[in-house]
Design a protein around this motif. Structure first.
Motif, PDB file in Angstrom:
ATOM      1  N   PRO A 228      45.683  48.817  81.339  1.00 49.27           N
ATOM      2  CA  PRO A 228      45.254  47.510  80.837  1.00 49.27           C
ATOM      3  C   PRO A 228      46.491  46.640  80.668  1.00 49.27           C
ATOM      4  N   GLY A 229      46.383  45.354  80.875  1.00 46.02           N
ATOM      5  CA  GLY A 229      47.559  44.528  80.624  1.00 46.02           C
ATOM      6  C   GLY A 229      47.736  43.394  81.599  1.00 46.02           C
ATOM      7  N   ASN A 230      48.938  42.844  81.604  1.00 39.01           N
ATOM      8  CA  ASN A 230      49.261  41.633  82.344  1.00 39.01           C
ATOM      9  C   ASN A 230      50.194  41.929  83.511  1.00 39.01           C
ATOM     10  N   THR A 231      50.555  40.862  84.207  1.00 36.05           N
ATOM     11  CA  THR A 231      51.531  40.956  85.286  1.00 36.05           C
ATOM     12  C   THR A 231      52.911  40.591  84.755  1.00 36.05           C
ATOM     13  N   ALA A 232      53.890  41.420  85.072  1.00 33.01           N
ATOM     14  CA  ALA A 232      55.264  41.163  84.636  1.00 33.01           C
ATOM     15  C   ALA A 232      56.059  40.533  85.773  1.00 33.01           C
ATOM     16  N   LYS A 233      57.013  39.709  85.405  1.00 31.04           N
ATOM     17  CA  LYS A 233      57.946  39.133  86.370  1.00 31.04           C
ATOM     18  C   LYS A 233      59.231  39.945  86.314  1.00 31.04           C
ATOM     19  N   LEU A 234      59.616  40.490  87.473  1.00 28.61           N
ATOM     20  CA  LEU A 234      60.755  41.412  87.531  1.00 28.61           C
ATOM     21  C   LEU A 234      61.954  40.739  88.188  1.00 28.61           C
ATOM     22  N   ASN A 235      63.092  40.827  87.519  1.00 29.70           N
ATOM     23  CA  ASN A 235      64.343  40.292  88.044  1.00 29.70           C
ATOM     24  C   ASN A 235      65.345  41.430  88.209  1.00 29.70           C
ATOM     25  N   LEU A 236      65.895  41.560  89.401  1.00 31.90           N
ATOM     26  CA  LEU A 236      66.930  42.550  89.676  1.00 31.90           C
ATOM     27  C   LEU A 236      68.231  41.798  89.901  1.00 31.90           C
ATOM     28  N   ILE A 237      69.187  41.988  89.001  1.00 29.38           N
ATOM     29  CA  ILE A 237      70.396  41.168  89.049  1.00 29.38           C
ATOM     30  C   ILE A 237      71.648  42.043  89.101  1.00 29.38           C
ATOM     31  N   LYS A 238      72.695  41.476  89.681  1.00 29.68           N
ATOM     32  CA  LYS A 238      73.998  42.133  89.703  1.00 29.68           C
ATOM     33  C   LYS A 238      74.782  41.715  88.465  1.00 29.68           C
ATOM     34  N   ILE A 239      75.302  42.720  87.775  1.00 35.11           N
ATOM     35  CA  ILE A 239      76.130  42.448  86.607  1.00 35.11           C
ATOM     36  C   ILE A 239      77.571  42.832  86.940  1.00 35.11           C
ATOM     37  N   THR A 240      78.494  42.386  86.137  1.00 37.24           N
ATOM     38  CA  THR A 240      79.913  42.612  86.449  1.00 37.24           C
ATOM     39  C   THR A 240      80.571  43.642  85.547  1.00 37.24           C
ATOM     40  N   ASN A 241      79.946  43.938  84.401  1.00 36.93           N
ATOM     41  CA  ASN A 241      80.580  44.845  83.449  1.00 36.93           C
ATOM     42  C   ASN A 241      79.617  45.935  82.996  1.00 36.93           C
ATOM     43  N   ALA A 242      80.144  47.150  82.903  1.00 40.41           N
ATOM     44  CA  ALA A 242      79.407  48.256  82.305  1.00 40.41           C
ATOM     45  C   ALA A 242      79.979  48.514  80.916  1.00 40.41           C
ATOM     46  N   GLN A 243      79.559  49.590  80.295  1.00 35.41           N
ATOM     47  CA  GLN A 243      80.153  49.989  79.025  1.00 35.41           C
ATOM     48  C   GLN A 243      81.616  50.384  79.254  1.00 35.41           C
TER      49      GLN A 243
ATOM     50  N   SER B 295      63.619  54.393  85.377  1.00 31.65           N
ATOM     51  CA  SER B 295      63.336  54.318  83.941  1.00 31.65           C
ATOM     52  C   SER B 295      62.268  53.272  83.645  1.00 31.65           C
ATOM     53  N   LEU B 296      62.303  52.163  84.379  1.00 30.70           N
ATOM     54  CA  LEU B 296      61.277  51.135  84.202  1.00 30.70           C
ATOM     55  C   LEU B 296      59.900  51.689  84.549  1.00 30.70           C
ATOM     56  N   GLU B 297      59.820  52.397  85.671  1.00 33.99           N
ATOM     57  CA  GLU B 297      58.534  52.982  86.077  1.00 33.99           C
ATOM     58  C   GLU B 297      58.007  53.907  84.993  1.00 33.99           C
ATOM     59  N   PHE B 298      58.904  54.712  84.398  1.00 34.39           N
ATOM     60  CA  PHE B 298      58.485  55.591  83.308  1.00 34.39           C
ATOM     61  C   PHE B 298      58.035  54.779  82.097  1.00 34.39           C
ATOM     62  N   GLU B 299      58.813  53.777  81.703  1.00 28.99           N
ATOM     63  CA  GLU B 299      58.478  52.981  80.519  1.00 28.99           C
ATOM     64  C   GLU B 299      57.133  52.279  80.666  1.00 28.99           C
ATOM     65  N   LEU B 300      56.825  51.822  81.866  1.00 30.02           N
ATOM     66  CA  LEU B 300      55.570  51.097  82.072  1.00 30.02           C
ATOM     67  C   LEU B 300      54.352  52.012  81.982  1.00 30.02           C
ATOM     68  N   THR B 301      54.580  53.316  82.036  1.00 26.32           N
ATOM     69  CA  THR B 301      53.463  54.249  81.845  1.00 26.32           C
ATOM     70  C   THR B 301      53.327  54.671  80.389  1.00 26.32           C
ATOM     71  N   GLN B 302      54.265  54.246  79.532  1.00 33.41           N
ATOM     72  CA  GLN B 302      54.297  54.667  78.130  1.00 33.41           C
ATOM     73  C   GLN B 302      53.973  53.479  77.228  1.00 33.41           C
ATOM     74  N   ASN B 303      52.840  53.520  76.584  1.00 30.00           N
ATOM     75  CA  ASN B 303      52.477  52.428  75.690  1.00 30.00           C
ATOM     76  C   ASN B 303      52.859  52.697  74.235  1.00 30.00           C
TER      77      ASN B 303
END
Length: 478
Positions: free
Chosen positions: A90-105, A142-150
């Motif tokens: 059940p739920g809505n449609t999400a807008k997904l953005n895949l972006i390049k970042i420059t810094n990690a931890q 991880s996103l795919e897993f999270e979207l299955t977990q309510n």
């Protein structure tokens, strides 16, 4: 009378044709992989290094890719798989953005930076960021897993691996190729970046076709499996039995007894052995272009006295060595990295605090370690604890032994969780550049989806248990 005879002849022909049809159907059913029960993927993603809760996040049943800065490196099939997974939510449609970042931890190693990712949930907008495509693939898992977990949604996630090579075994024996692909989706969710494909006469290569199991998959099916894994940054590691474990995994005695030293071991003195192995290697390279091949060489029959009574004497150590060197030379000339099991190179008396079950060097074999080519990676397996010491700190000094001899080392575990946890942590404790990976073996636990066990849909849980624990242990070793 003539009419009765004609009717009898017709009936006989009819029943014979039915019998032939039944036999043909039986043969065809052995090749008919489709229809195997595929159990729902319940694998949990490895625990995140950094995350914050967001108990108000909306459930989604679809994601639309709004922005993608990884177009050249990312297969859109991943987005389709995510949508297929959540389409009944059940739920809505999400807008997904895949972006390049420059810094990690800060203070991460190069491989950790490559696989680092961040996820941000902001209303109906989801942003996954990474420095490299490898990180985006982990983030999407991880996103795919999270979207299955309510029940336990997260707002922000920042994550990276602690072990560089994280490999899961897939035994191909009698496997439905489509089920193998679903298993690869489990590996993806567990952030594995390698699949250890144990071939075991289960692919119809022309070079070894006469030894193949009746349920062997086609070359095209095997290639499609490797190609599918590559979408998720899961590198194929091909596992062959190029010396030991014959009559099960490669050459069959009833077909080619002349190739065998005994019924479990190839005969390195016979040039035809190398003609077979080299032809198979060439065929495999042309098909899937692997970068790593494990040549086996474990548990050479005869390392225990009881073997000799049944199978004859152990292969002389100099023949073991010549076999390793010849195959190694052939593979390195093809630019293939060579792996082998290490149990025939170490003896239990040299490691008194370890379980003796995975040290098989006899007195004649103990000298071999100094003659094995140093380009070979040793797979050092630790499956069992010793003398009830499972809750104590376990001994992995065989790793030190191989490293000190100049080898690259990959650890291997099985289904004892505490062993897996401690061995994974030992990589971090050791912190050595030549000890940088782990294999989670499963051997015969992967039964769901096999042609002979289509109705047993719960057997995959044994495999899943190894996969899920190992995934977290490898990703979060400390």
């Amino acid at each position: 009378m003539k009419l009765r005879i004609i009717l009898i002849i017709i009936l006989i022909a009819f029943f014979q044709s039915c019998g032939i049809a039944q036999r043909n159907n039986k043969l065809n059913s052995q090749k008919d992989y489709r229809g195997s029960v595929i159990k729902k993927n319940t694998i949990k993603a490895p625990k995140y290094k950094i995350s914050t809760p967001d108990y108000g996040r909306t459930s989604f049943n679809q994601v639309n890719l709004k922005q993608n800065e990884f177009k050249r490196d990312l297969n859109n099939q991943i987005i389709q798989i995510i949508n297929d997974t959540i389409k009944n939510n059940p739920g809505n449609t999400a807008k997904l953005n895949l972006i390049k970042i420059t810094n990690a931890q800060p203070n991460l190693k190069d491989f950790q930076i490559e696989e680092y990712y961040e996820i941000d949930f902001n209303g109906n907008n989801i942003t996954v960021g990474a420095i490299d495509a490898k990180g985006i693939i982990n983030g999407l898992a991880s996103l795919e897993f999270e979207l299955t977990q309510n029940k336990t949604p997260k707002k922000n996630i920042k994550d990276w691996p602690n072990i560089e090579k994280r490999i899961m075994q897939i035994n191909l024996k009698a496997m439905d190729p489509e089920v193998v692909k679903h298993v690869l989706l489990r590996l993806w969710r567990g952030h594995f970046n390698g699949a250890f494909y144990s071939i075991h006469n289960s692919v119809e290569f022309e070079a070894s076709k006469k030894y193949c199991l009746k349920d062997a998959m086609s070359k095209a099916d095997f290639k499609s499996i490797c190609d599918f894994g590559n979408i998720f940054n899961i590198e194929p590691v091909l596992d062959f039995a190029f010396l030991s474990h014959q009559n099960k995994s490669f050459v069959l005695e009833e077909i080619s007894p002349e190739l065998l030293f005994n019924n479990q071991t190839l005969d390195p003195r016979n040039p035809a052995v190398y003609q077979l192995i080299y032809s198979l290697i060439d065929e495999v390279i042309e098909l899937v272009d692997p970068k790593i091949i494990n040549i086996g060489h474990d548990e050479v029959i005869g390392f225990r006295e009881k073997h000799i009574v049944k199978h004859g004497p152990i292969l002389p150590s100099e023949l073991f060595l010549s076999n390793v060197k010849k195959i190694n030379n052939y593979l390195i000339n093809k630019n293939i990295s060579v792996w082998m099991w290490g149990d025939m190179l170490i003896a239990p008396e040299d490691f008194p605090n370890m379980h003796p079950g995975y040290f098989h060097a006899t007195k004649e074999y103990r000298w071999l370690i100094d003659s094995i080519p140093k380009n070979i990676t040793i797979c050092d397996w630790h499956y069992k604890h010793y003398k009830g010491k499972l809750k104590q700190k376990l001994d992995f000094s065989s790793v030190d032994f191989f490293i000190n001899k100049g080898f690259q080392v990959i650890g291997a575990t099985y289904n004892v969780n505490e062993m897996t946890r401690q061995f994974s942590n030992y990589i971090i404790e050791k912190n050595h550049p030549r000890f940088n990976g782990m294999i989670a073996t499963s051997w015969h636990k992967l039964l769901d989806g096999t042609i002979k066990n289509k109705e047993k849909s719960d057997h995959l849980k044994q495999y899943d248990a190894i996969l899920e624990f190992s995934a977290n242990a490898f990703w979060n070793a400390e």
